[in-house]
Design an enzyme around this catalytic site. Structure first.
Site, PDB file in Angstrom:
ATOM      1  N   LYS A 255     -21.210  48.446 -20.572  1.00 33.43           N
ATOM      2  CA  LYS A 255     -20.458  47.189 -20.628  1.00 33.43           C
ATOM      3  C   LYS A 255     -21.418  46.096 -21.078  1.00 33.43           C
ATOM      4  CE  LYS A 255     -17.729  44.024 -17.820  1.00 33.43           C
ATOM      5  NZ  LYS A 255     -17.186  43.754 -16.484  1.00 33.43           N
TER       6      LYS A 255
ATOM      7  N   LYS B 245     -17.340  49.069 -23.592  1.00 35.31           N
ATOM      8  CA  LYS B 245     -16.604  47.802 -23.599  1.00 35.31           C
ATOM      9  C   LYS B 245     -17.472  46.677 -24.088  1.00 35.31           C
ATOM     10  CE  LYS B 245     -14.623  44.707 -20.259  1.00 35.31           C
ATOM     11  NZ  LYS B 245     -14.650  44.306 -18.904  1.00 35.31           N
TER      12      LYS B 245
HETATM   13  C1  PBG Z   1     -14.665  42.295 -14.286  1.00 36.24           C
HETATM   14  C2  PBG Z   1     -14.079  42.550 -15.627  1.00 36.24           C
HETATM   15  C3  PBG Z   1     -14.092  41.739 -16.761  1.00 36.24           C
HETATM   16  C4  PBG Z   1     -13.302  42.373 -17.710  1.00 36.24           C
HETATM   17  C5  PBG Z   1     -12.862  43.551 -17.146  1.00 36.24           C
HETATM   18  N1  PBG Z   1     -13.383  43.658 -15.864  1.00 36.24           N
HETATM   19  C6  PBG Z   1     -14.679  40.403 -16.994  1.00 36.24           C
HETATM   20  C7  PBG Z   1     -16.133  40.209 -17.093  1.00 36.24           C
HETATM   21  O1  PBG Z   1     -16.950  41.123 -16.968  1.00 36.24           O
HETATM   22  O2  PBG Z   1     -16.472  39.034 -17.267  1.00 36.24           O
HETATM   23  C8  PBG Z   1     -12.972  41.857 -19.081  1.00 36.24           C
HETATM   24  C9  PBG Z   1     -11.682  42.350 -19.626  1.00 36.24           C
HETATM   25  C10 PBG Z   1     -11.194  41.594 -20.813  1.00 36.24           C
HETATM   26  O3  PBG Z   1     -11.837  40.667 -21.347  1.00 36.24           O
HETATM   27  O4  PBG Z   1     -10.092  41.937 -21.271  1.00 36.24           O
HETATM   28  N2  PBG Z   1     -16.035  42.382 -14.195  1.00 36.24           N
END
Ligand code: PBG
Length: 326
Positions: A193, A246
């Site tokens: 991520k 992601k």
């Molecule tokens: C929680 C999380 C996030 C997203 C999914 N789980 C936000 C982040 O890490 O700031 C983002 C999902 C999206 O932008 O559609 N940590």
């Protein structure tokens, strides 16, 4: 001329017959945002056509998903109160815990429920872990993250998806679930991520923008590719059943590399900013929304993803059923 690649592009049927990438609606996951309150179905300004539901109305959202051909859903909670330790994330009567119970009572095994496991929507400071001396403390966060995962499983979810990016969280969650005899609940880790500006609209929806600093001390630096493999292999060795990359669109190289190297299913999360960009460009009549939705989704599968988490899942399922893609 012997080589005439155009022979296989002559008409729609031969093109469809020779497609290299096949997808099914079974590969799609639709995310939902659920907040406190009753009877809420509200628009989300930053994510056109997406809604915020309450625990009672989320049934309607899922019904619409099922009608479109989507069976898997990912739940995000927006609590009424936030605090330093994100206690609503693991409260027995928290938004997500209540939603899981409501949905499983209504739909049972007709749906597959994946829950996002993180603290950032629930902490007053908006970080994904516990703050100690101004820094997100990894090891202090682990018990709270695994407690959150366990509370979702106790409520009846089918799979947990930790998105916090703390070190060793998969090991901790696996041990916690196993200790409570939930040996059959799989974990889909947000393994690679990246720290990304593509999450902007989501943070507005969930009110989870960090109140100080950023997430760069735990989410990955987008300059890095080998590090994605390191994260993915670590998660698999700790018990991750599915690994997620992601965002999706700017990270097709990562999806491709990871899917070649691992022996577990790979998920791609096409995040809020990717969706919002297509919507915004379509509004300006710069692109054809439907075509771009199809093209970008297929690109993630072509790169090697087996599962796609997308805000367009309903529309993509319709496109598959119609035969435009897949
Ligand atoms: C929680 C999380 C996030 C997203 C999914 N789980 C936000 C982040 O890490 O700031 C983002 C999902 C999206 O932008 O559609 N940590």
């Amino acid at each position: 001329m012997i080589e005439r690649p155009r022979r296989l592009r002559n008409n729609e049927w031969i093109r469809k017959m020779t497609r290299e990438t096949r997808v099914s609606a079974n590969s799609l996951v639709l995310p939902f945002f659920i907040r406190h309150g009753k009877g809420v179905i509200e628009d989300i300004p930053s994510l056109e056509n997406q809604k915020r539901y309450s625990v009672d109305t989320i049934v309607r959202g899922v019904e619409e998903g099922l009608k479109a051909g989507v069976n898997s859903f990912m739940l995000f909670g927006i609590p009424e109160y936030k605090d330093e330790l994100g206690t609503q994330a693991y409260a027995e009567d928290g938004i997500i815990q209540q939603s899981i119970k409501t949905l499983k009572k209504e739909f049972g095994n007709d749906i597959y429920l994946i829950t996002d496991v993180c603290l950032c929507e629930y902490t007053s400071h908006g970080h994904c872990g516990v703050i100690k001396d101004g820094f997100v403390d990894n090891d202090e966060s682990l018990p709270l993250i695994s407690e959150t995962a366990l509370s979702h499983v106790l409520a009846g979810c089918d799979m947990v998806a930790p998105s916090d990016m703390m070190d060793n969280r998969i090991k901790t969650i696996r041990a916690t679930l196993d200790f409570h005899n939930f040996t059959n609940i799989p974990i889909m880790s947000y393994a690679a991520k990246y720290s990304s500006a593509f999450y902007g609209p989501f943070r507005e929806v969930a009110g989870s923008t960090p109140q100080f600093g950023d997430r760069k001390s735990y989410q990955m630096d987008y300059h890095n590719r080998k590090e994605a493999l390191k994260e993915v292999f670590l998660d698999i060795s700790q018990g991750s059943d599915v690994v997620m990359i992601k965002p999706a669109l700017s990270y097709l190289d990562i999806i491709s590399k990871v899917s070649e190297k691992v022996n577990v299913p790979v998920a791609a999360y096409s995040v809020s900013g990717e969706y919002a960009m297509i919507k915004a460009a379509a509004k300006l009549n710069l692109i054809d929304e439907y075509c771009l939705m199809c093209e970008t989704a297929i690109s993630t599968f072509r790169a090697g993803a087996n599962i796609l988490i997308s805000y367009y899942s309903k529309e993509l399922a319709a496109a598959i059923i119609k035969g435009d893609i897949g």
